[in-house]
Motif scaffolding. Structure first.
Motif, PDB file in Angstrom:
ATOM      1  N   ASP A 281     -10.368  -0.800   1.927  1.00 27.25           N
ATOM      2  CA  ASP A 281      -9.140  -1.297   1.587  1.00 27.25           C
ATOM      3  C   ASP A 281      -8.569  -2.175   2.586  1.00 27.25           C
ATOM      4  O   ASP A 281      -7.937  -3.253   2.425  1.00 27.25           O
ATOM      5  CB  ASP A 281      -8.212   0.130   1.628  1.00 27.25           C
ATOM      6  CG  ASP A 281      -8.243   1.082   0.603  1.00 27.25           C
ATOM      7  OD1 ASP A 281      -8.772   0.558  -0.641  1.00 27.25           O
ATOM      8  OD2 ASP A 281      -7.964   2.097   0.904  1.00 27.25           O
TER       9      ASP A 281
ATOM     10  N   ILE B 267      -2.519  -1.609  -3.245  1.00 29.44           N
ATOM     11  CA  ILE B 267      -3.734  -0.474  -3.032  1.00 29.44           C
ATOM     12  C   ILE B 267      -2.710   0.603  -2.961  1.00 29.44           C
ATOM     13  O   ILE B 267      -1.745   0.975  -2.234  1.00 29.44           O
ATOM     14  CB  ILE B 267      -4.178  -1.087  -1.643  1.00 29.44           C
ATOM     15  CG1 ILE B 267      -4.952  -2.216  -1.698  1.00 29.44           C
ATOM     16  CG2 ILE B 267      -5.035   0.031  -1.513  1.00 29.44           C
ATOM     17  CD1 ILE B 267      -5.600  -2.676  -0.417  1.00 29.44           C
TER      18      ILE B 267
ATOM     19  N   THR C 245       0.791  -1.303   0.022  1.00 24.12           N
ATOM     20  CA  THR C 245      -0.128   0.168   0.049  1.00 24.12           C
ATOM     21  C   THR C 245       0.759   1.137   0.038  1.00 24.12           C
ATOM     22  O   THR C 245       1.758   1.255   0.722  1.00 24.12           O
ATOM     23  CB  THR C 245      -0.800  -0.027   1.221  1.00 24.12           C
ATOM     24  OG1 THR C 245      -0.224   0.298   2.479  1.00 24.12           O
ATOM     25  CG2 THR C 245      -2.032  -1.388   1.355  1.00 24.12           C
TER      26      THR C 245
ATOM     27  N   GLU D 182      -2.634  -0.611  -8.272  1.00 25.70           N
ATOM     28  CA  GLU D 182      -3.970  -1.340  -8.029  1.00 25.70           C
ATOM     29  C   GLU D 182      -3.902  -2.738  -8.775  1.00 25.70           C
ATOM     30  O   GLU D 182      -3.940  -2.886  -9.860  1.00 25.70           O
ATOM     31  CB  GLU D 182      -5.317  -0.449  -8.509  1.00 25.70           C
ATOM     32  CG  GLU D 182      -5.525   0.485  -7.714  1.00 25.70           C
ATOM     33  CD  GLU D 182      -6.116  -0.015  -6.255  1.00 25.70           C
ATOM     34  OE1 GLU D 182      -6.530  -0.913  -6.020  1.00 25.70           O
ATOM     35  OE2 GLU D 182      -5.935   0.923  -5.018  1.00 25.70           O
TER      36      GLU D 182
END
Length: 156
Positions: free
Chosen positions: A136, A124, A106, A113
């Motif tokens: 998320d 993410i 992340t 993505e």
């Protein structure tokens, strides 16, 4: 995400703020206690390795103390310019993708993505203004559950 400006739809309704001393300067930060609680549960899961790969790496110990997190691995420990930071993030991302283990990445700048079941890779890229959202975190926890079904669901 630390210091997200606009929580999405009250996603994390209880934000907390505090000054943290960084290089003898008080830096004001905000965070969502519910999000930190969920991250702490991941950090305490022995099947999950959380790694700092952000501008906060050199002072991550201050955040770990503040949020009662265990000491996490750092991708680097020295401060750097924004340009150099981006290079280090991309290197850490490339290294993570080369890992034989499932990977979750992340980052509001360098993550893509991705939800690749064949490669066991979840990326993410949260909006800088909002940070990680409940959906998320749900995706992260569901991804982990695919590979480590013993993850505690108490904090969800």
């Amino acid at each position: 995400m630390i210091n997200a400006n606009y929580p999405v739809d009250g996603d994390w309704p209880s934000q907390t703020g505090r000054a943290v001393m960084v290089d003898r300067v008080g830096v004001s930060i905000t965070w969502a206690p519910t999000l930190v609680k969920r991250i702490r549960a991941l950090a305490e899961n022995r099947s999950v390795d959380l790694v700092w790969a952000s501008a906060w790496c050199p002072v991550a110990d201050k955040l770990e103390d503040l949020w009662d997190l265990p000491k996490l691995v750092r991708a680097w420990t020295h401060p750097m310019s924004p340009t150099t930071l981006r290079v280090y993030k991309w290197r850490a991302w490339q290294e993570a993708q080369a890992s034989p283990r499932p990977v979750i990445w992340t980052d509001d700048e360098c993550a893509e993505e991705i939800d690749n079941h064949d490669r066991e890779l979840l990326g993410i890229r949260p909006a800088t203004s909002t940070g990680l959202t409940r959906p998320d975190m749900n995706r992260i926890e569901q991804f982990i559950d695919r590979y480590t079904p013993d993850l505690s669901k108490e904090t969800r």
